[in-house]
Structure formats: C-alpha cells, structure tokens
Design an enzyme around this catalytic site. Structure first.
Site, PDB file in Angstrom:
ATOM      1  CB  CYS A  51     -30.615 -51.949   6.357  1.00 18.69           C
ATOM      2  SG  CYS A  51     -31.990 -51.570   5.172  1.00 18.69           S
TER       3      CYS A  51
ATOM      4  CG  HIS B 201     -19.034 -42.703  14.771  1.00 15.52           C
ATOM      5  ND1 HIS B 201     -18.583 -44.029  14.501  1.00 15.52           N
ATOM      6  CD2 HIS B 201     -20.342 -42.692  14.871  1.00 15.52           C
ATOM      7  CE1 HIS B 201     -19.827 -44.771  14.464  1.00 15.52           C
ATOM      8  NE2 HIS B 201     -20.833 -43.990  14.524  1.00 15.52           N
TER       9      HIS B 201
END
Length: 453
Positions: free
Chosen positions: A50, A102
């Site tokens: 999402c 990351h």
C-alpha cells in the site's frame, strides 16, 4: 556491492501516484522476468504494498549503478504506461552500501508509515519468495536476503520498536474511536480478507465493536477469517445490501478498480437517515471512489489521511529507533566485511597454488640431490633458502618500488599483511657478517630426509 534499491513510497509520492505504479499480485511474476531483460540486471525482487513499490536489483560488474537505476525507473514507467519524467521526480534510489541499509530499514519497519510495523517483514519475505520461484533471485540475493531478515529479527527482539500495537490497521480503528463515542454500539463492514483486514478485525474486536461483516471475492476465505472473530462472511456482490447497517467501512483489497462507488453509498445514506459513515480506504489502488468523500454524512479517509494519527503513534516508538539503527549499522558492516573477505578468496587460492607449485618443484630438486648422495644437511639448508627467496622475491620487489614511489601507505599495509607488526626478533649476523643459518637438530634432519624420500 552492485546492489540498487529504488522506488516510490509514502515518503516521496501521494496515493494518486503510488496506486498507478503498484503491481498486482498476478502481475509480479511476469514483471520480474521483464525487469531482468533490462541490460545488466542479473537479479531482481519487486516489493509492492500500500505504501511503497520498490525494486531491488543486482547488476553486473562494471555497470554504472546510477545509469541502471534510471533505466529501471524508465522500465517501471513503460510497464505501467506512465510518464517517465513524473516517476523520476518522485522516485528515490540507493546504491551499494546505502541500498543494503535501506533494505534492512524497510524489513525492520523503520521506513514504514507506522514506525516498526511488523507487516512489511512478511511482505518482503513473500516478495523474495516470489522472485525465487520466478528465477530472478539467484546466488547473490540468496546470500543477501537471509542476512537482511536476520538483522530485522534482531531489531524486533532486541528493541521495543514493535511493542505497542501501531499499524495502519490500528490507526484506522483508532480513528473510528474519535468519530464514534461508543464503538460498542457500532457495526463494521470489512472489505477484503488479507493480513491487513485480519489486523483490523482483531483491533475492532478489542475495541468492542458490536458486529463485524467481512466481504471478500471468495466466500471461503471470508468465512475462514470470520470464524476467528465471530463475524459474518459475505461476497463482494452483497456489499450494497450490507452498507446501510454498517457504521464503519474499512477496505483493503488488491482490486485494480474501485469496489465501492458513489451511487451505492447514496442509496445507503437514504436508508440511514443522516447517520454518519466512517470509511477508511487503506488499499492501493483505492477501493472507494474519491467522489464518495463529497457526500454529506460521509467521513472518507485514505492511507495518506492516516498520517497524522500514525505520526502520533510513531513518537511512542521513536526512542527505540536509535538502538535499532545501531543494530542495523552493525549488521550491515559485518555483511560488507564478509563480502569483501569473499572477494579475496580467489587471490588467496591463487597465491597458495603458486606457493605449493614452487614447493613441489624444489622438493623434486632436493630429492634428486639426495639420490646422488649429497650431504642431507646442505640439501635442507639449500631447500629452505631457495623456497624462502622465491616466496619473498615478489613482495620484496614490490616494497622496494613502493619506497621509490613514496608509497608509505603500501609499506604500512604490507607490514600488516606480512605479520611484521609485533614480530619476534630476527636472527643475528654471524662473525662474517652473514645471516646465520638456523641450526637444525639431528631429529629434524632425519624427519626431513624421510619426507623427501
């Protein structure tokens, strides 16, 4: 490290952009193979949730990471028939060490809208599994991703980053508590039957919601989930009939088209006689048409609208973020060091093979001398001198040239590599000024002779 991590997330783009670059589950397998057709891309994993769509790619040696990242963004734009210029403006890219960091932050929930939320860990594991099945995650990722998951698990076990129940699902239920004074008098309609809806249902039950209906494309999965929470299961086609009885509607499906439109909500509002709706659409692409938010007595929130609630919840976990960063930095450093040590393996093997070849050659010469009846003591002394001289010839020449070139840094590094720092005293010269040969006991001479024979 030839790793690239690039994408678009809630940090860089609104839901209008994110829903257009999202990959539906049935698209991912084909998309992975297509992405590997980009020149120089050897392995790739696609994560689409999402809040983010990210690509993790391992590219060939010698490739320019920045150029490959731009090519992959162009590929995403072309795949979704979007403007490449628009995507370049709202995308981000990390390379090498920063890409690895990351990835671990994503897996640990430190880059999520809700700090420390646990769902992303499972989503990333699923993305890796899909890439493995598609054949686009090979040996490099086979070494990388298990380590990423290991570091992320340590973050969750060694810090309190995930102790409080904060997630998009929790934020949605928290919002309902602000709209309705008594959730115990409310009915909820949940659309979808995935992990997010399951979390929503769990939080709603905990908040005391009176009745829950779960609508899904397949009735079997809806019933399976409904049984866990004493809810009712229906098909998506029954949503219009259920709307008028629902006070809270929360949607999270993988549909590429809206499931709930303005017309159906208008009809339900007439039946409800101005009793308000709370609608929370946490799907990307969106499940509820944006025009629904224009209707009176409807409070419609998208994923992005939850940001304020999410940020308040994040503050309760932010004190643990520093500890998590330390664990991540340590894990990334160790992984990078392991990778660098692996790069030296071929050199070590080559050097060892050269030394063993030299030894075998000199042993054969010594064997021939023994066969001629030469003095074993002289043979052993000559053998040791020859092997020593040949082994140190190249390093000695290199050190001399480094001295001529003024490369003290190379000389210092050579001392470390050769183990000269803190080394034991060297043999002293004999009376003639020559380095004295070490005396060998007769037992050592006999053992050496047996070896040569």
């Amino acid at each position: 490290m030839n790793l690239i991590a690039l994408g678009i997330s809630h940090n860089s783009a609104g839901v209008e952009v994110r829903e257009r670059v999202a990959f539906a589950p049935e698209q991912v397998g084909e998309a992975l193979i297509d992405a590997c057709d980009v020149g120089g891309v050897e392995e790739v994993v696609i994560l689409s949730t999402c809040n983010r769509t990210e690509l993790y790619a391992m590219v060939s040696d010698g490739a320019n990471l920045g150029d490959k990242a731009r090519e992959l963004i162009d590929w995403v734009a072309n795949y979704h028939h979007l403007s490449a210029q628009e995507l370049h403006q709202c995308s981000y890219c990390h390379e090498g060490h920063q890409a690895l960091r990351h990835l671990v932050q994503v897996a640990s929930g430190l880059d999520s809208m809700v700090l420390g939320e646990p769902q992303i860990f499972g989503q990333l594991k699923s993305a890796y599994a899909v890439a493995t099945d598609a054949g686009t995650a090979g040996a490099e990722f086979g070494r990388l991703f298990p380590r990423i998951f290991s570091i992320a698990k340590r973050v969750r076990t060694d810090t309190a980053i995930g102790e409080n129940p904060v997630s998009v699902a929790y934020a949605a239920v928290n919002l309902a508590g602000h709209i309705f004074s008594d959730l115990g008098q409310c009915n909820a309609l949940l659309v979808g039957a995935g992990e997010t809806i399951e979390l929503v249902a769990r939080h709603l039950v905990g908040a005391g919601v009176r009745k829950i209906v779960i609508a899904n494309r397949t009735l079997g999965r809806a019933r399976e989930l409904a049984q866990k929470f004493g809810a009712e299961a229906v098909l998506l086609a029954e949503i219009p009939a259920q709307l008028s009885n629902a006070d809270i509607i929360i949607t999270s499906t993988a549909s590429q088209l809206p499931i709930l439109g303005k017309g159906a909500v208008e009809q339900a509002l007439k039946v409800r006689k101005h009793r308000p709706f709370l609608m929370v659409d946490i799907a990307v692409p969106r499940d509820i048409e944006s025009q629904v938010g224009e209707l009176p007595d409807v409070y419609l929130y998208s994923v992005d609208d939850l940001r304020e609630i999410v940020e308040a919840n994040m503050r309760s976990r932010s004190s643990e973020a520093g500890k998590a960063d330390f664990i991540i930095d340590e894990g990334v450093r160790l992984y990078m060091e392991e990778g660098l040590s692996l790069e030296a393996v071929d050199t070590v093997k080559e050097y060892r093979a050269m030394a063993e070849q030299l030894r075998d050659h000199e042993l054969q010469r010594a064997q021939r001398a023994l066969d001629r009846g030469d003095d074993p003591r002289q043979i052993v002394a000559q053998l040791s001198r020859t092997i020593t001289n040949k082994l140190i010839h190249a390093p000695t020449a290199g050190l001399k040239q480094a001295s001529v070139d003024g490369r003290q840094d190379l000389i210092n590094n050579a001392r470390k590599l050769l183990g000269l720092e803190g080394s034991s005293p060297q043999p002293q010269p004999d009376e003639d000024g020559e380095q004295a040969e070490p005396e060998l006991p007769s037992s050592a001479l006999e053992n050496t002779r047996r070896t040569l024979q």
